[in-house]
Design a protein around this motif. Structure first.
Motif, PDB file in Angstrom:
ATOM      1  N   UNK A 100      12.184 -13.277 -25.403  1.00  0.00           N
ATOM      2  CA  UNK A 100      11.922 -12.420 -24.242  1.00  0.00           C
ATOM      3  C   UNK A 100      12.702 -12.946 -23.036  1.00  0.00           C
ATOM      4  N   UNK A 101      13.409 -12.040 -22.373  1.00  0.00           N
ATOM      5  CA  UNK A 101      14.153 -12.374 -21.164  1.00  0.00           C
ATOM      6  C   UNK A 101      13.731 -11.417 -20.062  1.00  0.00           C
ATOM      7  N   UNK A 102      13.326 -11.958 -18.912  1.00  0.00           N
ATOM      8  CA  UNK A 102      12.954 -11.137 -17.765  1.00  0.00           C
ATOM      9  C   UNK A 102      13.969 -11.297 -16.636  1.00  0.00           C
ATOM     10  N   UNK A 103      14.393 -10.168 -16.079  1.00  0.00           N
ATOM     11  CA  UNK A 103      15.094 -10.151 -14.802  1.00  0.00           C
ATOM     12  C   UNK A 103      14.076  -9.640 -13.781  1.00  0.00           C
ATOM     13  N   UNK A 104      13.787 -10.439 -12.773  1.00  0.00           N
ATOM     14  CA  UNK A 104      12.693 -10.132 -11.847  1.00  0.00           C
ATOM     15  C   UNK A 104      13.187 -10.249 -10.405  1.00  0.00           C
ATOM     16  N   UNK A 105      12.785  -9.304  -9.563  1.00  0.00           N
ATOM     17  CA  UNK A 105      13.153  -9.412  -8.149  1.00  0.00           C
ATOM     18  C   UNK A 105      12.425 -10.609  -7.539  1.00  0.00           C
ATOM     19  N   UNK A 106      13.157 -11.400  -6.781  1.00  0.00           N
ATOM     20  CA  UNK A 106      12.628 -12.665  -6.258  1.00  0.00           C
ATOM     21  C   UNK A 106      11.585 -12.462  -5.162  1.00  0.00           C
ATOM     22  N   UNK A 126      12.629 -16.605 -21.190  1.00  0.00           N
ATOM     23  CA  UNK A 126      13.350 -16.982 -19.972  1.00  0.00           C
ATOM     24  C   UNK A 126      13.100 -15.958 -18.875  1.00  0.00           C
ATOM     25  N   UNK A 127      13.245 -16.415 -17.627  1.00  0.00           N
ATOM     26  CA  UNK A 127      13.137 -15.498 -16.495  1.00  0.00           C
ATOM     27  C   UNK A 127      14.247 -15.803 -15.501  1.00  0.00           C
ATOM     28  N   UNK A 128      14.912 -14.748 -15.054  1.00  0.00           N
ATOM     29  CA  UNK A 128      15.980 -14.864 -14.060  1.00  0.00           C
ATOM     30  C   UNK A 128      15.544 -14.139 -12.795  1.00  0.00           C
TER      31      UNK A 128
END
Length: 330
Positions: A268-274, A297-299
């Motif tokens: 699982x990979x997340x792209x998340x607004x900071x 992972x999370x970016x």
């Protein structure tokens, strides 16, 4: 006639004149409102007819539950990724264009336009997660796509929780684009709440609302042809019945998803607004979703909710790195 009687007659005369003037003003206001509504409605009918002729077809229609669902495919890579849109995205295949351009040299990219979105038909079927997941799966099955990476924006992340548990042998990995989490539920909407929106849409005021709103694609990497088609499809699909029914089902879909987790062995990979504008729990709740993942992972990105519009290159590069790591361990 006595002086008091004269005064009484004069007062009655004034009252009558005021009442007469008030009624004329009210009648004028009512006529003006009705005329305004008639103008808005007429503009809507004429514009819709004109836009219908300028609307360009893209993708391919596949049969799902007796209706047509539009699917757009770009790229010929050995690996397949399936893109699912966020709630209310008028034309997913066009909206995802910046990310499509970055991914398609390396992957076979499949964009699903669920019922009520893009060029797909509408559906009267309940917009439960179970139904939406079943429809997406049927579309992929009809295209003989049975092994893929699932990429979902916003509310589709919630549906994807159901999806990856239903079809664990098909989904190689899940990638969330600022995807929804079950613990941060939307407010409950009753079916009676959407009736005013139907009138608002049918009379043409949704079109007026868009006219007065800022362009969501201003300054982003969309060419003029794509922006014109997006503009047409936003007006075509805004507040359509299928999407409004999805809004009604949203609360129960969040509640149902509270029982679900991503399988521990699913990458699982997340792209998340900071910096989420409404809650400080956005990042912690995403962290909880991957705390038991063997490959999670999370970016964090300095971006808004539609981060794939503004950061397509950065997202694409990370996806390639992430999927490369998955393939090396297969």
């Amino acid at each position: 006639m006595t002086q008091p009687a004269v005064e009484e007659v004069r007062k009655r005369s004034i009252v009558k004149r005021v009442l007469h003037i008030s009624l004329k003003v009210i009648a004028a206001v009512v006529i003006a409102i009705l005329l305004f509504i008639a103008i808005v409605f007429t503009v809507k009918k004429i514009s819709s007819h004109s836009e219908q002729k300028r609307m360009e077809q893209y993708g391919q229609l596949v049969s799902v539950d007796g209706k047509h669902m539009n699917v757009f495919i770009q790229g010929k890579g050995e690996e397949t990724v399936v893109l699912l849109p966020g709630y209310g995205t008028a034309a997913p295949a066009l909206d995802f264009k910046p990310l499509l351009s970055e991914l398609s040299p390396y992957y076979k990219v499949v964009v699903i336009e669920p019922f009520g979105y893009g060029l797909s038909d509408q559906s009267r079927k309940e917009r439960s997660s179970a139904n939406i997941v079943s429809e997406i799966h049927e579309a992929l099955q009809s295209l003989r796509i049975d092994r893929y990476i699932l990429i979902a924006h916003s509310i589709s992340g919630l549906y994807s929780l159901d999806y990856v548990n239903q079809y664990p042998n098909e989904v190689k990995a899940f990638i969330g684009l600022d995807s929804s989490v079950p613990s941060l539920s939307e407010q409950k909407i009753d079916s009676s709440d959407i009736e005013p929106l139907k009138w608002f849409r049918n009379l043409g005021f949704a079109r007026l609302q868009l006219k007065l709103s800022a362009d969501p694609y201003e300054g982003l990497p969309y060419d003029e042809a794509a922006k014109e088609q997006l503009d047409i499809l936003i007006r075509k699909n805004m507040y359509n019945t299928t999407q409004l029914n999805e809004a009604v089902s949203m609360y129960s879909n969040f509640k149902a998803a509270e029982k679900l987790t991503f399988p521990a062995n699913l990458p699982v990979l997340f792209f998340v607004q900071a910096n989420h504008p409404a809650t400080d729990r956005w990042i912690p709740e995403h962290e909880k979703q991957i705390q038991n993942s063997v490959h999670g992972e999370m970016v964090l990105l300095d971006a808004g909710h539609y981060l794939y519009r503004s950061h397509p290159k950065e997202i694409s590069e990370k996806i390639r790195d992430f999927t490369g790591g998955i393939n090396s361990t297969d």
